[in-house]
Design a protein around this motif. Structure first.
Motif, PDB file in Angstrom:
ATOM      1  N   TYR A  48       0.835  -1.202   0.000  1.00  0.00           N
ATOM      2  CA  TYR A  48       0.000   0.000   0.000  1.00  0.00           C
ATOM      3  C   TYR A  48       0.866   1.247   0.000  1.00  0.00           C
ATOM      4  O   TYR A  48       1.868   1.312   0.685  1.00  0.00           O
ATOM      5  CB  TYR A  48      -0.905   0.020   1.237  1.00  0.00           C
ATOM      6  N   THR A  52      -0.274   7.967  -2.412  1.00  0.00           N
ATOM      7  CA  THR A  52      -1.085   8.002  -3.632  1.00  0.00           C
ATOM      8  C   THR A  52      -2.202   6.958  -3.582  1.00  0.00           C
ATOM      9  O   THR A  52      -2.154   6.001  -2.810  1.00  0.00           O
ATOM     10  CB  THR A  52      -0.218   7.722  -4.881  1.00  0.00           C
ATOM     11  N   GLY A  53      -3.184   7.175  -4.417  1.00  0.00           N
ATOM     12  CA  GLY A  53      -4.283   6.218  -4.518  1.00  0.00           C
ATOM     13  C   GLY A  53      -5.432   6.548  -3.583  1.00  0.00           C
ATOM     14  O   GLY A  53      -5.362   7.461  -2.761  1.00  0.00           O
ATOM     15  N   ARG A  54      -6.486   5.777  -3.741  1.00  0.00           N
ATOM     16  CA  ARG A  54      -7.674   5.960  -2.907  1.00  0.00           C
ATOM     17  C   ARG A  54      -7.495   5.216  -1.592  1.00  0.00           C
ATOM     18  O   ARG A  54      -6.680   4.302  -1.488  1.00  0.00           O
ATOM     19  CB  ARG A  54      -8.900   5.397  -3.629  1.00  0.00           C
ATOM     20  N   PRO A  55      -8.276   5.594  -0.596  1.00  0.00           N
ATOM     21  CA  PRO A  55      -8.224   4.828   0.662  1.00  0.00           C
ATOM     22  C   PRO A  55      -8.620   3.374   0.404  1.00  0.00           C
ATOM     23  O   PRO A  55      -9.531   3.099  -0.386  1.00  0.00           O
ATOM     24  CB  PRO A  55      -9.264   5.521   1.547  1.00  0.00           C
ATOM     25  N   SER A  56      -7.922   2.476   1.040  1.00  0.00           N
ATOM     26  CA  SER A  56      -8.161   1.055   0.779  1.00  0.00           C
ATOM     27  C   SER A  56      -9.175   0.481   1.746  1.00  0.00           C
ATOM     28  O   SER A  56      -9.530   1.079   2.754  1.00  0.00           O
ATOM     29  CB  SER A  56      -6.855   0.285   0.939  1.00  0.00           C
TER      30      SER A  56
END
Length: 103
Positions: A48, A52-56
């Motif tokens: 993870y 960056t990226g969306r919340p997982s």
């Protein structure tokens, strides 16, 4: 005498703890007590990104859903999700509230 008012309690608002709805001897309580799920976070931490990226979704939830499927012999993931939507013990095990969506 026949009663015809069986539906009148469906709309009542009640306050309760979800913990009270799952029997103390339920199999998922025993599983949850026997396993320290925190090891999963250590195993997947490097997968993870912190920036960056969306919340997982919680990785423990991702492990627990197929475990429910296996333990209860549910034939498909789609059916498993449908069962989680209506089963209080499954929601308790996953840490979901009663009204929230199932991942």
């Amino acid at each position: 005498m026949m009663s015809k008012e069986v539906d009148k309690n469906r709309g009542q608002i009640q306050f309760f703890a979800m913990d009270d709805l799952v029997p103390q001897d339920h199999m998922l309580r025993l599983v949850d007590k026997a396993i320290d799920w925190s090891f999963i976070y250590d195993l997947v931490e490097d997968k993870y990104s912190q920036t960056t990226g969306r919340p997982s979704m919680d990785p423990v939830t991702l492990i627990k859903i197929p475990l429910i499927q296996y333990l209860y012999g549910i034939p498909s993931m789609r059916k498993t999700i449908k069962e989680i939507e209506v089963n209080v013990a499954y929601r308790w095990f996953l840490g979901l509230d009663l009204r929230g969506p199932v991942p």
